[in-house]
Design an enzyme around this catalytic site. Sequence first.
Site, PDB file in Angstrom:
ATOM      1  N   LYS A 121       0.852  -1.195   0.000  1.00 32.95           N
ATOM      2  CA  LYS A 121       0.000   0.000   0.000  1.00 32.95           C
ATOM      3  C   LYS A 121       0.883   1.240   0.000  1.00 32.95           C
ATOM      4  CE  LYS A 121      -3.776   2.249   2.530  1.00 32.95           C
ATOM      5  NZ  LYS A 121      -4.873   2.057   3.494  1.00 32.95           N
ATOM      6  N   ASP A 226     -13.423   4.421  10.022  1.00 34.15           N
ATOM      7  CA  ASP A 226     -13.773   4.330   8.597  1.00 34.15           C
ATOM      8  C   ASP A 226     -14.255   2.908   8.331  1.00 34.15           C
ATOM      9  OD1 ASP A 226     -14.110   5.292   6.046  1.00 34.15           O
ATOM     10  OD2 ASP A 226     -12.006   5.080   5.449  1.00 34.15           O
TER      11      ASP A 226
HETATM   12  P1  ADP Z   1      -7.627   3.528   1.213  1.00 36.93           P
HETATM   13  O1  ADP Z   1      -7.057   3.974   2.512  1.00 36.93           O
HETATM   14  O2  ADP Z   1      -7.091   4.344   0.094  1.00 36.93           O
HETATM   15  O3  ADP Z   1      -9.106   3.395   1.221  1.00 36.93           O
HETATM   16  P2  ADP Z   1      -7.444   0.641   1.507  1.00 36.93           P
HETATM   17  O4  ADP Z   1      -6.466   0.139   2.514  1.00 36.93           O
HETATM   18  O5  ADP Z   1      -8.867   0.651   1.930  1.00 36.93           O
HETATM   19  O6  ADP Z   1      -6.998   2.065   0.978  1.00 36.93           O
HETATM   20  O7  ADP Z   1      -7.270  -0.232   0.181  1.00 36.93           O
HETATM   21  C1  ADP Z   1      -7.950   0.088  -1.015  1.00 36.93           C
HETATM   22  C2  ADP Z   1      -8.363  -1.191  -1.730  1.00 36.93           C
HETATM   23  O8  ADP Z   1      -7.223  -2.003  -2.018  1.00 36.93           O
HETATM   24  C3  ADP Z   1      -9.262  -2.082  -0.883  1.00 36.93           C
HETATM   25  O9  ADP Z   1     -10.609  -1.739  -1.040  1.00 36.93           O
HETATM   26  C4  ADP Z   1      -8.946  -3.458  -1.406  1.00 36.93           C
HETATM   27  O10 ADP Z   1      -9.699  -3.735  -2.571  1.00 36.93           O
HETATM   28  C5  ADP Z   1      -7.486  -3.382  -1.802  1.00 36.93           C
HETATM   29  N1  ADP Z   1      -6.626  -3.887  -0.712  1.00 36.93           N
HETATM   30  C6  ADP Z   1      -6.110  -3.176   0.313  1.00 36.93           C
HETATM   31  N2  ADP Z   1      -5.346  -3.942   1.116  1.00 36.93           N
HETATM   32  C7  ADP Z   1      -5.381  -5.177   0.593  1.00 36.93           C
HETATM   33  C8  ADP Z   1      -4.784  -6.444   0.965  1.00 36.93           C
HETATM   34  N3  ADP Z   1      -4.005  -6.565   2.028  1.00 36.93           N
HETATM   35  N4  ADP Z   1      -5.050  -7.515   0.170  1.00 36.93           N
HETATM   36  C9  ADP Z   1      -5.835  -7.404  -0.919  1.00 36.93           C
HETATM   37  N5  ADP Z   1      -6.411  -6.254  -1.320  1.00 36.93           N
HETATM   38  C10 ADP Z   1      -6.194  -5.146  -0.585  1.00 36.93           C
HETATM   39 MG    MG Z   2     -10.265   2.069   2.303  1.00 38.19          MG
END
Ligand code: ADP
Ligand code: MG
Length: 393
Positions: A121, A226
């Site tokens: 991320k 959130d």
């Molecule tokens: P933001 O803070 O920008 O909302 P998120 O952590 O919610 O970011 O991640 C955005 C998207 O990425 C999630 O909705 C999911 O689809 C995908 N995602 C995030 N972390 C993971 C993970 N560990 N494994 C698989 N998909 C992930």
């Molecule tokens: Mg998110």
Amino acid sequence: MKLDVEVLRYLSKDDFRVLTAVEMGMRNHEIVPAELIDRIASLKHGGTYKVLKNLLKHKLVHHDSSKYDGFRLTYLGYDFLAIKTLVNRGVISSVGRKLGTGKESDIYEVASEDGTVLAMKLHRLGRVSFRAVKSKRDYLRHRSSFNWLYLSRLAALKEFAFMKALEEHGFPVPNAVDCNRHCVIMSLVQGYPLVQVKELQNPETIFETVLGVIVRLAEHGLIHCDFNEFNIMIDDDEKVTVIDFPQMVSVSHRNAQMYFDRDVECIFKFFQKRFNLSFQVSTDDNEGSDADTDETGWPSFSSISKSSGFLDKELAASGFSRKDQEDIEKFIEEDIDDTDSDREESEDKQFVESTEANVKGLSSLHLEEQEEQTSNSDEDGVEVKQRSCEAGQ
Ligand code: ADP
Ligand code: MG
């Protein structure tokens, strides 16, 4: 603009030295004067300007000569610094397809040296709320060093610290693997965000599990803030994993009750709408008078928070300091009143465009050895934008 990690292979030691010099200069300058970059980099054989030209060509830095001849990192440049550090540490060896684009992050599939597929991320604070970030500069006027790099780095640090602590306490979260700059490496969740799930075998069970997580978090002294269908992942076996932690607050936060209620309400509303769950609201005065439960029979915030609170204190003692947390919370507080839904796009389009990433296939990253240079910024003041549950509705 692609996150073309192939470019990483062709970047020399000098390229990274100069890129790191720009990063260091950004602790005190939004635009780092070219001479300062040259001084920090102090290349043995000179040639900083030539290197800067190369970095500019690959969109790793942005040139700004409006006030003086200077440069700043683009998100892509920052991505490269973080990725290279993680490769050097042996945490990842290749970057794959994009898994998701959050409001303030990009998520990629990455692989470790032994072939384990993980999730990366990259925090992008300021991408959506750049206007909000800018407006906070008043607050940070005493620090000329405030910038999006620092905000993104702090968000990643917080996310990593919280994910790790939650995992240690048995919460259904991804495994926190490592963190560098604005980048968090975690286990890959084999599932889909709940928002994409149209049908569940056991919606009631999932509902109770999910709400149970909110309650247990509060019992541990924390509120997600959130907690919604975008940040709950469900796999084929209907196992729940909660993600996305940069905005979490302690139950001792003065708006804790409101954040808690909002998280709970989001879940109720979503399950009601999507899975037609109906909830019995108690009207019986005798039953309803139990102060430890609310009208739906779920534990009330006041009853939970009475007996809670150690993980928030534990976290304060961890890598994510109390000061960091206080700073972030200050911004969360201010942002909660910022209900303007039509958030302005970044004014600096190029700044945003440089982050648009599109990774093709899995490309291994065999990079030249380089001593690890970390960016330990000591600036004050951060912003983590509050993402409300209404965001995706
Ligand atoms: P933001 O803070 O920008 O909302 P998120 O952590 O919610 O970011 O991640 C955005 C998207 O990425 C999630 O909705 C999911 O689809 C995908 N995602 C995030 N972390 C993971 C993970 N560990 N494994 C698989 N998909 C992930
Ligand atoms: Mg998110």
